[in-house]
Design a protein around this motif. Structure first.
Motif, PDB file in Angstrom:
ATOM      1  N   GLN A 368       0.838  -1.185   0.000  1.00 31.35           N
ATOM      2  CA  GLN A 368       0.000   0.000   0.000  1.00 31.35           C
ATOM      3  C   GLN A 368       0.880   1.243   0.000  1.00 31.35           C
ATOM      4  O   GLN A 368       2.089   1.177   0.200  1.00 31.35           O
ATOM      5  CB  GLN A 368      -0.931  -0.017   1.215  1.00 31.35           C
ATOM      6  N   GLU A 369       0.231   2.387  -0.200  1.00 33.78           N
ATOM      7  CA  GLU A 369       0.959   3.655  -0.342  1.00 33.78           C
ATOM      8  C   GLU A 369       1.918   3.906   0.822  1.00 33.78           C
ATOM      9  O   GLU A 369       3.079   4.258   0.621  1.00 33.78           O
ATOM     10  CB  GLU A 369      -0.056   4.799  -0.437  1.00 33.78           C
ATOM     11  N   HIS A 370       1.438   3.746   2.052  1.00 32.65           N
ATOM     12  CA  HIS A 370       2.283   4.069   3.207  1.00 32.65           C
ATOM     13  C   HIS A 370       3.481   3.134   3.293  1.00 32.65           C
ATOM     14  O   HIS A 370       4.559   3.535   3.749  1.00 32.65           O
ATOM     15  CB  HIS A 370       1.459   4.017   4.496  1.00 32.65           C
ATOM     16  N   GLN A 371       3.334   1.893   2.828  1.00 33.80           N
ATOM     17  CA  GLN A 371       4.460   0.959   2.865  1.00 33.80           C
ATOM     18  C   GLN A 371       5.517   1.332   1.834  1.00 33.80           C
ATOM     19  O   GLN A 371       6.730   1.239   2.095  1.00 33.80           O
ATOM     20  CB  GLN A 371       3.954  -0.462   2.627  1.00 33.80           C
ATOM     21  N   VAL A 372       5.072   1.764   0.654  1.00 34.13           N
ATOM     22  CA  VAL A 372       6.012   2.181  -0.386  1.00 34.13           C
ATOM     23  C   VAL A 372       6.810   3.403   0.070  1.00 34.13           C
ATOM     24  O   VAL A 372       8.033   3.472  -0.111  1.00 34.13           O
ATOM     25  CB  VAL A 372       5.257   2.482  -1.696  1.00 34.13           C
ATOM     26  N   LEU A 373       6.143   4.372   0.684  1.00 35.53           N
ATOM     27  CA  LEU A 373       6.845   5.574   1.143  1.00 35.53           C
ATOM     28  C   LEU A 373       7.816   5.247   2.281  1.00 35.53           C
ATOM     29  O   LEU A 373       8.887   5.847   2.380  1.00 35.53           O
ATOM     30  CB  LEU A 373       5.833   6.623   1.600  1.00 35.53           C
ATOM     31  N   ARG A 374       7.435   4.303   3.127  1.00 40.56           N
ATOM     32  CA  ARG A 374       8.354   3.908   4.195  1.00 40.56           C
ATOM     33  C   ARG A 374       9.606   3.252   3.610  1.00 40.56           C
ATOM     34  O   ARG A 374      10.727   3.510   4.059  1.00 40.56           O
ATOM     35  CB  ARG A 374       7.657   2.944   5.153  1.00 40.56           C
ATOM     36  N   ILE A 375       9.425   2.397   2.604  1.00 39.52           N
ATOM     37  CA  ILE A 375      10.568   1.770   1.951  1.00 39.52           C
ATOM     38  C   ILE A 375      11.463   2.834   1.319  1.00 39.52           C
ATOM     39  O   ILE A 375      12.696   2.779   1.416  1.00 39.52           O
ATOM     40  CB  ILE A 375      10.092   0.762   0.890  1.00 39.52           C
ATOM     41  N   MET A 376      10.849   3.841   0.675  1.00 44.30           N
ATOM     42  CA  MET A 376      11.639   4.908   0.060  1.00 44.30           C
ATOM     43  C   MET A 376      12.431   5.676   1.122  1.00 44.30           C
ATOM     44  O   MET A 376      13.607   6.023   0.922  1.00 44.30           O
ATOM     45  CB  MET A 376      10.732   5.869  -0.706  1.00 44.30           C
ATOM     46  N   SER A 377      11.804   5.939   2.266  1.00 47.39           N
ATOM     47  CA  SER A 377      12.489   6.667   3.330  1.00 47.39           C
ATOM     48  C   SER A 377      13.671   5.875   3.864  1.00 47.39           C
ATOM     49  O   SER A 377      14.756   6.419   4.103  1.00 47.39           O
ATOM     50  CB  SER A 377      11.493   6.966   4.459  1.00 47.39           C
ATOM     51  N   ILE A 378      13.491   4.575   4.056  1.00 48.83           N
ATOM     52  CA  ILE A 378      14.592   3.712   4.501  1.00 48.83           C
ATOM     53  C   ILE A 378      15.736   3.754   3.497  1.00 48.83           C
ATOM     54  O   ILE A 378      16.912   3.855   3.861  1.00 48.83           O
ATOM     55  CB  ILE A 378      14.087   2.262   4.699  1.00 48.83           C
ATOM     56  N   ARG A 379      15.383   3.703   2.211  1.00 48.40           N
ATOM     57  CA  ARG A 379      16.408   3.686   1.161  1.00 48.40           C
ATOM     58  C   ARG A 379      17.185   5.001   1.135  1.00 48.40           C
ATOM     59  O   ARG A 379      18.417   5.010   0.981  1.00 48.40           O
ATOM     60  CB  ARG A 379      15.740   3.430  -0.192  1.00 48.40           C
ATOM     61  N   LEU A 380      16.485   6.127   1.304  1.00 49.37           N
ATOM     62  CA  LEU A 380      17.166   7.422   1.276  1.00 49.37           C
ATOM     63  C   LEU A 380      18.142   7.551   2.439  1.00 49.37           C
ATOM     64  O   LEU A 380      19.259   8.057   2.271  1.00 49.37           O
ATOM     65  CB  LEU A 380      16.141   8.560   1.309  1.00 49.37           C
ATOM     66  N   LYS A 381      17.738   7.113   3.609  1.00 50.40           N
ATOM     67  CA  LYS A 381      18.657   7.157   4.758  1.00 50.40           C
ATOM     68  C   LYS A 381      19.857   6.245   4.517  1.00 50.40           C
ATOM     69  O   LYS A 381      21.000   6.590   4.851  1.00 50.40           O
ATOM     70  CB  LYS A 381      17.918   6.737   6.035  1.00 50.40           C
ATOM     71  N   ASN A 382      19.602   5.093   3.920  1.00 47.36           N
ATOM     72  CA  ASN A 382      20.685   4.161   3.632  1.00 47.36           C
ATOM     73  C   ASN A 382      21.679   4.778   2.641  1.00 47.36           C
ATOM     74  O   ASN A 382      22.896   4.588   2.747  1.00 47.36           O
ATOM     75  CB  ASN A 382      20.092   2.874   3.066  1.00 47.36           C
ATOM     76  N   ILE A 383      21.161   5.517   1.666  1.00 46.77           N
ATOM     77  CA  ILE A 383      22.016   6.188   0.688  1.00 46.77           C
ATOM     78  C   ILE A 383      22.901   7.226   1.378  1.00 46.77           C
ATOM     79  O   ILE A 383      24.084   7.384   1.044  1.00 46.77           O
ATOM     80  CB  ILE A 383      21.160   6.833  -0.417  1.00 46.77           C
ATOM     81  N   CYS A 384      22.338   7.953   2.344  1.00 46.38           N
ATOM     82  CA  CYS A 384      23.137   8.933   3.095  1.00 46.38           C
ATOM     83  C   CYS A 384      24.364   8.277   3.711  1.00 46.38           C
ATOM     84  O   CYS A 384      25.478   8.814   3.638  1.00 46.38           O
ATOM     85  CB  CYS A 384      22.292   9.560   4.210  1.00 46.38           C
ATOM     86  N   ASN A 385      24.143   7.130   4.346  1.00 46.01           N
ATOM     87  CA  ASN A 385      25.253   6.442   5.001  1.00 46.01           C
ATOM     88  C   ASN A 385      26.235   5.852   4.002  1.00 46.01           C
ATOM     89  O   ASN A 385      27.450   5.928   4.170  1.00 46.01           O
ATOM     90  CB  ASN A 385      24.696   5.323   5.893  1.00 46.01           C
ATOM     91  N   ARG A 386      25.690   5.235   2.939  1.00 44.03           N
ATOM     92  CA  ARG A 386      26.547   4.534   1.984  1.00 44.03           C
ATOM     93  C   ARG A 386      27.468   5.489   1.241  1.00 44.03           C
ATOM     94  O   ARG A 386      28.637   5.180   1.010  1.00 44.03           O
ATOM     95  CB  ARG A 386      25.681   3.755   0.992  1.00 44.03           C
ATOM     96  N   TYR A 387      26.948   6.672   0.852  1.00 43.43           N
ATOM     97  CA  TYR A 387      27.736   7.582   0.012  1.00 43.43           C
ATOM     98  C   TYR A 387      28.242   8.810   0.765  1.00 43.43           C
ATOM     99  O   TYR A 387      28.825   9.707   0.160  1.00 43.43           O
ATOM    100  CB  TYR A 387      26.907   8.013  -1.199  1.00 43.43           C
ATOM    101  N   ASN A 388      28.018   8.839   2.084  1.00 45.85           N
ATOM    102  CA  ASN A 388      28.510   9.955   2.902  1.00 45.85           C
ATOM    103  C   ASN A 388      27.989  11.296   2.380  1.00 45.85           C
ATOM    104  O   ASN A 388      28.749  12.217   2.111  1.00 45.85           O
ATOM    105  CB  ASN A 388      30.039   9.952   2.943  1.00 45.85           C
ATOM    106  N   VAL A 389      26.670  11.389   2.234  1.00 43.86           N
ATOM    107  CA  VAL A 389      26.051  12.606   1.715  1.00 43.86           C
ATOM    108  C   VAL A 389      24.947  13.066   2.655  1.00 43.86           C
ATOM    109  O   VAL A 389      24.452  12.309   3.495  1.00 43.86           O
ATOM    110  CB  VAL A 389      25.453  12.380   0.309  1.00 43.86           C
ATOM    111  N   TRP A 390      24.568  14.342   2.510  1.00 38.72           N
ATOM    112  CA  TRP A 390      23.360  14.866   3.152  1.00 38.72           C
ATOM    113  C   TRP A 390      22.243  14.856   2.120  1.00 38.72           C
ATOM    114  O   TRP A 390      22.457  15.229   0.958  1.00 38.72           O
ATOM    115  CB  TRP A 390      23.589  16.300   3.626  1.00 38.72           C
ATOM    116  N   ILE A 391      21.064  14.387   2.530  1.00 33.99           N
ATOM    117  CA  ILE A 391      19.897  14.423   1.647  1.00 33.99           C
ATOM    118  C   ILE A 391      18.794  15.212   2.320  1.00 33.99           C
ATOM    119  O   ILE A 391      18.428  14.952   3.476  1.00 33.99           O
ATOM    120  CB  ILE A 391      19.384  13.009   1.315  1.00 33.99           C
ATOM    121  N   GLY A 392      18.275  16.200   1.603  1.00 30.24           N
ATOM    122  CA  GLY A 392      17.098  16.934   2.034  1.00 30.24           C
ATOM    123  C   GLY A 392      15.953  16.614   1.097  1.00 30.24           C
ATOM    124  O   GLY A 392      16.141  16.543  -0.122  1.00 30.24           O
TER     125      GLY A 392
END
Length: 552
Positions: A368-392
């Motif tokens: 459902q919609e809320h699950q997809v957005l939660r997955i996207m949020s997890i992925r964005l935070k993971n990208i911050c850590n993996r590539y040493n970047v800030w994401i807004g």
């Protein structure tokens, strides 16, 4: 090995059969297939594909030898000669007689796999461990063919990427920490801390810098807003403010100390809707004057100078209108590796058809919609850590904000995205309740400024910092993207006197601290992966009515 050796001519034939018989099913934008002339190594095949593709784009619904010959004769007589010299008419007749419609996906994927191998070979990457045309033994050739048939394009990409990663680890591995006696270097550490070097890059709001300690690497901030609140414009201004080397302030051009390298990813607005506001921000010119062509000569000169400033700014722009999580990470990885970006604005978090389709292909068909957005949020935070970047980033709001609810409950789609945020805030224009409160505050305190507030930035989550449940009142000019700090209150509407705006002269090049939980980046990635798998597993175990699901 020659690139022309890397192809399957029977698969080419089968693909052309489907192209001619069900053209729109393959070439329409929504088909899910993507063919280009480069998918065919021989000029003869490229000519046929280009003719079919262009005829389809011109509205031709039934394509035969007649249409192909006519098209080539009218526009490309040299290609017509090549087509006819290679028995093009007989080839098309054979194509039309062939019936491989049930096996199209197999042949399409085979064409794309060979196309990918040719591309790797063209840039000097050895692919003989995947497919070697020089294999002589029949048994070896059969084993290679079976192994290749079982591979997907994604499998091939991951295999090549793993080889490159191995090379990086062999030559670029460095120790991630330091060691020694506890008191060693304490004087330098203390001096750096007192000079505010623990701050990240500057936002356009000094109060927001104080509250968040700036845009720190490996951190993930989300400032959501209702439609028309300026959430895209403020995010753009924040990233510009981290990167632009020169800006027009109070009648003169001022050299900044900005040393950030940025990327702005737009998921809705087109190029001109981002770049015009960017130069207006740099030159401090109202965008309406650009749109209405009412610029003064002095403003035109400022904008002309802003053109060059923007060209000199280490900041990049990408449009990403239909995307999944992999697309987001690919764009960020590309710019991190090629351009060294560290500060990324992703505008904005929302679900897409491609996202649902991508997750469905991974076995998650009931999300459902809320699950997809939660997955996207997890992925964005993971990208911050993996590539040493800030994401807004940002999200839309539901109607709860109109009742004064200014926390995760006001986020449209999913309040669970907040779990991974390092800073969560809501930016809204002044409501009637806010205007009444502002009148009361003016009567109670000498605020010492003349600009009226236009927006509030309401911070409801702020991991690792003391300022939470506060409201930053600002004047935000949507035409120039300039923001002026005014004052700060708590969520009860009481003025906070013990807070001052911060604009640091020097900020961190690299955030070395661990997350609040003390976990290392790799462990965080593993944890994030487990969370996503849990979400998918939960979705597949749901027994609710099918009408609640996005696809089955």
């Amino acid at each position: 090995m020659k690139s022309k050796d890397l192809q399957d001519k029977y698969s080419n034939l089968s693909v052309f059969s489907k192209l001619l018989k069900d053209t729109s099913e393959v070439l329409s934008m929504s088909s899910g297939y993507k063919l280009t002339p480069d998918d065919f190594p021989e000029e003869f095949h490229r000519i046929i594909f280009t003719a079919i593709n262009n005829l389809f784009r011109d509205g031709v619904t039934k394509i035969t030898n007649v249409e192909i010959n006519g098209y080539l004769q009218d526009f490309y007589p040299n290609r017509l000669r090549i087509f006819q010299d290679n028995g093009g008419n007989e080839y098309i007749d054979r194509v039309l007689e062939l019936d491989e419609s049930d096996n199209f996906d197999y042949h399409y994927n085979r064409v794309k796999k060979f196309s990918l191998l040719r591309h790797y070979m063209s840039v000097g990457i050895d692919i003989t461990d995947i497919y070697d045309v020089n294999v002589m033994e029949v048994k070896d050739a059969e084993e290679q063919s079976e192994r290749f048939n079982n591979l997907t394009v994604s499998d091939i990409v991951k295999h090549v990427d793993s080889k490159i990663i191995d090379i990086k680890e062999n030559f670029l591995v460095e120790k991630d920490g330091i060691g020694g006696q506890m008191g060693e270097g304490i004087e330098e550490i203390f001096e750096a801390k007192t000079k505010a070097l623990s701050y990240g890059a500057n936002f356009i709001s000094g109060f927001l810098n104080t509250v968040s300690r700036g845009a720190r690497l490996r951190k993930y901030y989300c400032i959501s807003g209702n439609s028309g609140s300026g959430k895209t414009r403020s995010l753009l201004a924040h990233v510009l403010n981290m990167c632009v080397p020169e800006i027009y302030i109070d009648g003169e051009w001022v050299t900044t100390n900005n040393k950030g390298r940025g990327l702005f990813i737009s998921t809705e607005l087109e190029e001109e809707e981002i770049k015009i506001p960017a130069i207006c921000f740099i030159a401090d010119v109202e965008e309406d004057k650009v749109q209405n062509n009412t610029l003064s000569e002095e403003e035109k000169a400022r904008l002309k100078h802003a053109f060059q400033v923007l060209k000199d700014t280490p900041m990049w722009f990408e449009e990403l209108f239909d995307f999944d999580d992999d697309d987001i990470e690919r764009e960020i990885e590309k710019h991190v590796n090629k351009n060294g970006v560290q500060y990324i604005g992703f505008d904005y978090m929302h679900s897409t058809l491609k996202m649902f389709d991508s997750l469905a292909k991974q076995g998650a068909r009931n999300l459902q919609e809320h699950q997809v957005l939660r997955i996207m949020s997890i992925r964005l935070k993971n990208i911050c850590n993996r590539y040493n970047v800030w994401i807004g980033t940002s999200t839309q709001l539901n109607d709860a904000w109109k009742q004064g609810i200014l926390d995760q409950s006001a986020l449209e789609g999913s309040k669970s995205i907040v779990n991974k945020l390092d800073l969560g805030a809501i930016q809204i224009p002044l409501t009637p309740m806010d205007e009444k409160l502002y009148d009361e505050i003016k009567q109670q305190a000498n605020l010492g400024f003349h600009l009226p507030p236009t927006h509030t930035i309401n911070v409801y989550k702020n991991r690792g910092n003391k300022w939470k449940l506060i409201r930053i009142w600002v004047h935000f000019n949507l035409g120039t993207l300039r923001m002026t700090d005014l004052f700060v209150t708590n969520y009860r509407g009481e003025l906070i006197s013990g807070i001052q705006p911060t604009m640091v002269e020097y900020f961190l090049d690299e955030e070395v601290e661990l997350d609040e939980e003390g976990a290392e980046s790799e462990k965080l990635a593993e944890q994030s992966a487990r969370e996503i798998l849990d979400i998918i597993e939960d979705s597949n175990n749901q027994l609710d009515d099918d009408s609640k699901y996005f696809g089955d």
